[in-house]
Scaffold this motif. Sequence first.
Motif, PDB file in Angstrom:
ATOM      1  N   GLY A 115      -1.795  -3.057   6.422  1.00 19.11           N
ATOM      2  CA  GLY A 115      -1.032  -3.196   5.177  1.00 19.11           C
ATOM      3  C   GLY A 115      -1.594  -2.263   4.113  1.00 19.11           C
ATOM      4  O   GLY A 115      -2.498  -1.476   4.386  1.00 19.11           O
ATOM      5  N   HIS A 116      -1.054  -2.355   2.906  1.00 15.95           N
ATOM      6  CA  HIS A 116      -1.638  -1.587   1.796  1.00 15.95           C
ATOM      7  C   HIS A 116      -1.832  -2.515   0.606  1.00 15.95           C
ATOM      8  O   HIS A 116      -1.107  -3.503   0.445  1.00 15.95           O
ATOM      9  CB  HIS A 116      -0.779  -0.378   1.430  1.00 15.95           C
ATOM     10  CG  HIS A 116       0.566  -0.703   0.854  1.00 15.95           C
ATOM     11  ND1 HIS A 116       0.799  -0.826  -0.500  1.00 15.95           N
ATOM     12  CD2 HIS A 116       1.766  -0.938   1.446  1.00 15.95           C
ATOM     13  CE1 HIS A 116       2.079  -1.096  -0.706  1.00 15.95           C
ATOM     14  NE2 HIS A 116       2.690  -1.184   0.445  1.00 15.95           N
ATOM     15  N   ALA A 117      -2.846  -2.197  -0.203  1.00 20.66           N
ATOM     16  CA  ALA A 117      -3.187  -3.108  -1.302  1.00 20.66           C
ATOM     17  C   ALA A 117      -2.845  -2.530  -2.671  1.00 20.66           C
ATOM     18  O   ALA A 117      -3.032  -3.208  -3.684  1.00 20.66           O
ATOM     19  CB  ALA A 117      -4.667  -3.477  -1.247  1.00 20.66           C
ATOM     20  N   HIS A 276       3.122  -8.915  -4.403  1.00 23.85           N
ATOM     21  CA  HIS A 276       3.316  -9.303  -2.990  1.00 23.85           C
ATOM     22  C   HIS A 276       3.359  -8.040  -2.122  1.00 23.85           C
ATOM     23  O   HIS A 276       2.838  -8.024  -1.020  1.00 23.85           O
ATOM     24  CB  HIS A 276       4.642 -10.051  -2.816  1.00 23.85           C
ATOM     25  CG  HIS A 276       4.675 -11.444  -3.365  1.00 23.85           C
ATOM     26  ND1 HIS A 276       3.683 -12.370  -3.152  1.00 23.85           N
ATOM     27  CD2 HIS A 276       5.623 -12.088  -4.105  1.00 23.85           C
ATOM     28  CE1 HIS A 276       4.017 -13.521  -3.738  1.00 23.85           C
ATOM     29  NE2 HIS A 276       5.178 -13.370  -4.318  1.00 23.85           N
ATOM     30  N   ASP A 277       4.063  -7.002  -2.626  1.00 25.29           N
ATOM     31  CA  ASP A 277       4.097  -5.684  -1.959  1.00 25.29           C
ATOM     32  C   ASP A 277       2.824  -4.937  -2.328  1.00 25.29           C
ATOM     33  O   ASP A 277       2.724  -4.408  -3.430  1.00 25.29           O
ATOM     34  CB  ASP A 277       5.353  -4.928  -2.401  1.00 25.29           C
ATOM     35  CG  ASP A 277       5.444  -3.533  -1.787  1.00 25.29           C
ATOM     36  OD1 ASP A 277       4.649  -3.231  -0.888  1.00 25.29           O
ATOM     37  OD2 ASP A 277       6.312  -2.750  -2.226  1.00 25.29           O
ATOM     38  N   ASP A 278       1.852  -4.768  -1.464  1.00 27.82           N
ATOM     39  CA  ASP A 278       1.887  -5.302  -0.124  1.00 27.82           C
ATOM     40  C   ASP A 278       0.649  -6.138   0.124  1.00 27.82           C
ATOM     41  O   ASP A 278       0.126  -6.178   1.216  1.00 27.82           O
ATOM     42  CB  ASP A 278       2.007  -4.139   0.869  1.00 27.82           C
ATOM     43  CG  ASP A 278       2.090  -4.600   2.316  1.00 27.82           C
ATOM     44  OD1 ASP A 278       2.719  -5.638   2.583  1.00 27.82           O
ATOM     45  OD2 ASP A 278       1.464  -3.971   3.158  1.00 27.82           O
ATOM     46  N   ARG A 279       0.202  -6.807  -0.947  1.00 21.69           N
ATOM     47  CA  ARG A 279      -1.007  -7.614  -0.748  1.00 21.69           C
ATOM     48  C   ARG A 279      -0.713  -8.834   0.100  1.00 21.69           C
ATOM     49  O   ARG A 279      -1.622  -9.406   0.686  1.00 21.69           O
ATOM     50  CB  ARG A 279      -1.634  -7.962  -2.092  1.00 21.69           C
ATOM     51  CG  ARG A 279      -2.337  -6.749  -2.697  1.00 21.69           C
ATOM     52  CD  ARG A 279      -3.193  -7.100  -3.871  1.00 21.69           C
ATOM     53  NE  ARG A 279      -2.428  -7.234  -5.089  1.00 21.69           N
ATOM     54  CZ  ARG A 279      -2.019  -6.209  -5.834  1.00 21.69           C
ATOM     55  NH1 ARG A 279      -2.304  -4.970  -5.488  1.00 21.69           N
ATOM     56  NH2 ARG A 279      -1.334  -6.414  -6.938  1.00 21.69           N
ATOM     57  N   LYS A 306      -2.804   3.915  -1.725  1.00 21.08           N
ATOM     58  CA  LYS A 306      -1.922   5.032  -2.107  1.00 21.08           C
ATOM     59  C   LYS A 306      -0.571   5.045  -1.378  1.00 21.08           C
ATOM     60  O   LYS A 306       0.123   6.066  -1.372  1.00 21.08           O
ATOM     61  CB  LYS A 306      -2.627   6.381  -1.881  1.00 21.08           C
ATOM     62  CG  LYS A 306      -3.863   6.585  -2.776  1.00 21.08           C
ATOM     63  CD  LYS A 306      -3.475   6.938  -4.200  1.00 21.08           C
ATOM     64  CE  LYS A 306      -4.676   7.312  -5.058  1.00 21.08           C
ATOM     65  NZ  LYS A 306      -5.421   6.129  -5.544  1.00 21.08           N
ATOM     66  N   GLU A 307      -0.204   3.888  -0.760  1.00 23.06           N
ATOM     67  CA  GLU A 307       1.085   3.854  -0.071  1.00 23.06           C
ATOM     68  C   GLU A 307       2.222   4.088  -1.048  1.00 23.06           C
ATOM     69  O   GLU A 307       3.191   4.779  -0.741  1.00 23.06           O
ATOM     70  CB  GLU A 307       1.275   2.508   0.644  1.00 23.06           C
ATOM     71  CG  GLU A 307       2.433   2.479   1.635  1.00 23.06           C
ATOM     72  CD  GLU A 307       3.802   2.233   1.008  1.00 23.06           C
ATOM     73  OE1 GLU A 307       4.820   2.529   1.657  1.00 23.06           O
ATOM     74  OE2 GLU A 307       3.871   1.742  -0.140  1.00 23.06           O
ATOM     75  N   GLU A 308       2.082   3.525  -2.239  1.00 24.07           N
ATOM     76  CA  GLU A 308       3.195   3.576  -3.201  1.00 24.07           C
ATOM     77  C   GLU A 308       3.445   4.977  -3.742  1.00 24.07           C
ATOM     78  O   GLU A 308       4.468   5.215  -4.386  1.00 24.07           O
ATOM     79  CB  GLU A 308       2.960   2.586  -4.346  1.00 24.07           C
ATOM     80  CG  GLU A 308       2.915   1.118  -3.906  1.00 24.07           C
ATOM     81  CD  GLU A 308       4.246   0.605  -3.380  1.00 24.07           C
ATOM     82  OE1 GLU A 308       5.238   1.348  -3.414  1.00 24.07           O
ATOM     83  OE2 GLU A 308       4.287  -0.545  -2.915  1.00 24.07           O
ATOM     84  N   ILE A 309       2.512   5.913  -3.532  1.00 24.45           N
ATOM     85  CA  ILE A 309       2.773   7.289  -3.984  1.00 24.45           C
ATOM     86  C   ILE A 309       2.746   8.254  -2.803  1.00 24.45           C
ATOM     87  O   ILE A 309       2.454   9.445  -2.959  1.00 24.45           O
ATOM     88  CB  ILE A 309       1.820   7.723  -5.118  1.00 24.45           C
ATOM     89  CG1 ILE A 309       0.352   7.641  -4.698  1.00 24.45           C
ATOM     90  CG2 ILE A 309       2.034   6.877  -6.357  1.00 24.45           C
ATOM     91  CD1 ILE A 309      -0.586   8.343  -5.683  1.00 24.45           C
ATOM     92  N   SER A 356       2.231  -3.380   8.566  1.00 26.34           N
ATOM     93  CA  SER A 356       2.591  -4.676   7.974  1.00 26.34           C
ATOM     94  C   SER A 356       2.919  -4.468   6.505  1.00 26.34           C
ATOM     95  O   SER A 356       2.048  -4.504   5.650  1.00 26.34           O
ATOM     96  CB  SER A 356       1.460  -5.679   8.166  1.00 26.34           C
ATOM     97  OG  SER A 356       0.268  -5.220   7.583  1.00 26.34           O
ATOM     98  N   ASP A 357       4.180  -4.225   6.258  1.00 24.52           N
ATOM     99  CA  ASP A 357       4.631  -4.024   4.876  1.00 24.52           C
ATOM    100  C   ASP A 357       5.855  -4.909   4.636  1.00 24.52           C
ATOM    101  O   ASP A 357       6.529  -5.328   5.577  1.00 24.52           O
ATOM    102  CB  ASP A 357       4.962  -2.548   4.644  1.00 24.52           C
ATOM    103  CG  ASP A 357       4.818  -2.151   3.185  1.00 24.52           C
ATOM    104  OD1 ASP A 357       4.782  -3.044   2.322  1.00 24.52           O
ATOM    105  OD2 ASP A 357       4.762  -0.938   2.912  1.00 24.52           O
ATOM    106  N   VAL A 358       6.112  -5.164   3.389  1.00 26.31           N
ATOM    107  CA  VAL A 358       7.194  -6.075   3.033  1.00 26.31           C
ATOM    108  C   VAL A 358       8.563  -5.438   3.307  1.00 26.31           C
ATOM    109  O   VAL A 358       8.688  -4.219   3.357  1.00 26.31           O
ATOM    110  CB  VAL A 358       7.100  -6.501   1.560  1.00 26.31           C
ATOM    111  CG1 VAL A 358       5.820  -7.282   1.318  1.00 26.31           C
ATOM    112  CG2 VAL A 358       7.176  -5.293   0.623  1.00 26.31           C
ATOM    113  N   ALA A 359       9.569  -6.293   3.470  1.00 26.99           N
ATOM    114  CA  ALA A 359      10.946  -5.840   3.671  1.00 26.99           C
ATOM    115  C   ALA A 359      11.780  -6.286   2.471  1.00 26.99           C
ATOM    116  O   ALA A 359      11.434  -7.246   1.789  1.00 26.99           O
ATOM    117  CB  ALA A 359      11.510  -6.451   4.954  1.00 26.99           C
TER     118      ALA A 359
END
Length: 482
Positions: A115-117, A276-279, A306-309, A356-359
């Motif tokens: 996942g990513h935090a 929640h995304d993505d903790r 850094k997933e969000e960028i 494991s990331d949110v949908a």
Amino acid sequence: MPEEKEKKSKYSALAEKLTYKNESIWLSLSHAEEKQFENLASEYIDFIGKCKTERETVLYFTEKARLLGFSDITTFKGKVSPGDSFYWNFRDKNLALVKIGDDFTFTKGLNIVAGHADSPRLDLKQNPLYEDTEIAFLKTHYYGGIKKYQWLNIPLSLHGVVVLENGKKINLNIGENESDPVFVISDLLPHLSHKIQGDKKIGEAVSGENLVVIVGSRPVKDNSIKEKVKLAVLEHLYNNYGIKEEDFISSEIQIVPALKPREVGFDRAIIGAYGHDDRVCSYLAANSLLSGESVKKTSVALIMDKEEIGSVGSTGTDSLFLHHLYTMIGSLFENNGQVSLGAIRQAFLNSSCISSDVAAAINPPYKQVHDIQNAAKLGYGVAITKYTGSGGKSNANDADAEMVGRIRNLLNSHKIPWQYAMLGKVDEGGGGTIAKFVAYYGINTIDAGVPVVGMHSPYELISKADLWATSRFYNTFFAEFN
Ligand code: MN
Ligand code: MN
């Protein structure tokens, strides 16, 4: 008419047999199961209220791993046995939790849940402090995909680190305790906003440069000083933390909602929280690995940054992080601590990863953005996503049918509630996860995570039932996937 009756029952049996069905988890829950996920939900609420940044998340699980006897993989020397466990904390931004499998063969590959935090937020600019009309502000630069108007007029908190001139690192966390002050970005009143904002598109009504946070309005009492409020803020920062204005330049400070996670609705079935995304998936992945269960294959829970960028930089997934990790894990299996490139290659090619990331779950007033029969719904279980991306699947991972088949089989054979999900209608928009960066190494990768309503907002919503289903899935994946 008996003939008619027979026909009807024949087709209802056929429909039963042939049609893809999924139903709400809530309809078939046992009392014991409901109790199980209330426990999980309250532990998660505690976590998501405490950990609002990637650093806080990584430190939380590093501490937990240490307490459970996990060894630091970077300094470990000695003999390794099945069941041994390790952690790699990389710059407080990435965490790998590793458990050695019972089969004890590195080249058979790893089972990874990643996942990513990091979450969408406002970062402070490096030279952020200014005063305007006797109010002191901090300038921000938004991080990740936000709708800017959502960040106005809500209580905000300040989290991060400041490296002082002498190299000392100061941790800041202001705005979460009831006795702390909070910070606010104030919007324009409606009476006067129709020219500046009213006729604009929603995305243009609030500019990035206007996302400035109010941090003070009490001046120093000295008429010889030009910017009295700014100086008062600097005095406060120096007296309390030893921070001078130039220290901001070597800081990472994040502005996040100062909102507490809460149960939502009369029935308390939903959890509202920031990040929640993505903790949520990071939390479930890490906890699955930290549980005392043994694993068949060597297993890894990853918390990425850094997933969000775009998964960029040395702590993003689009880096050599995974290569370094595999080298470290491979070395554990060798007496001389030297693992060959050939062994690393084999391990990569035999590995599997749940990204494991949110949908995006359907938000009913806006259901037109989804193709309903391919969209996630709250309460229908862990969301399996073959591909994300945008346009003609651009930037998707697009998991193999074979991989989807194996995951589907695992879920069905353990009666874990799941649903199929894609991110919106074709050409409606799109997005990505870390999946394609993991897949780059030849690792068989698929997206699967918790459905979220109001994703990337300051207060996202998930279902307790989906939290529980996803937790069961990650546990089962680690325990049994081969
Ligand atoms: Mn995400
Ligand atoms: Mn996201």
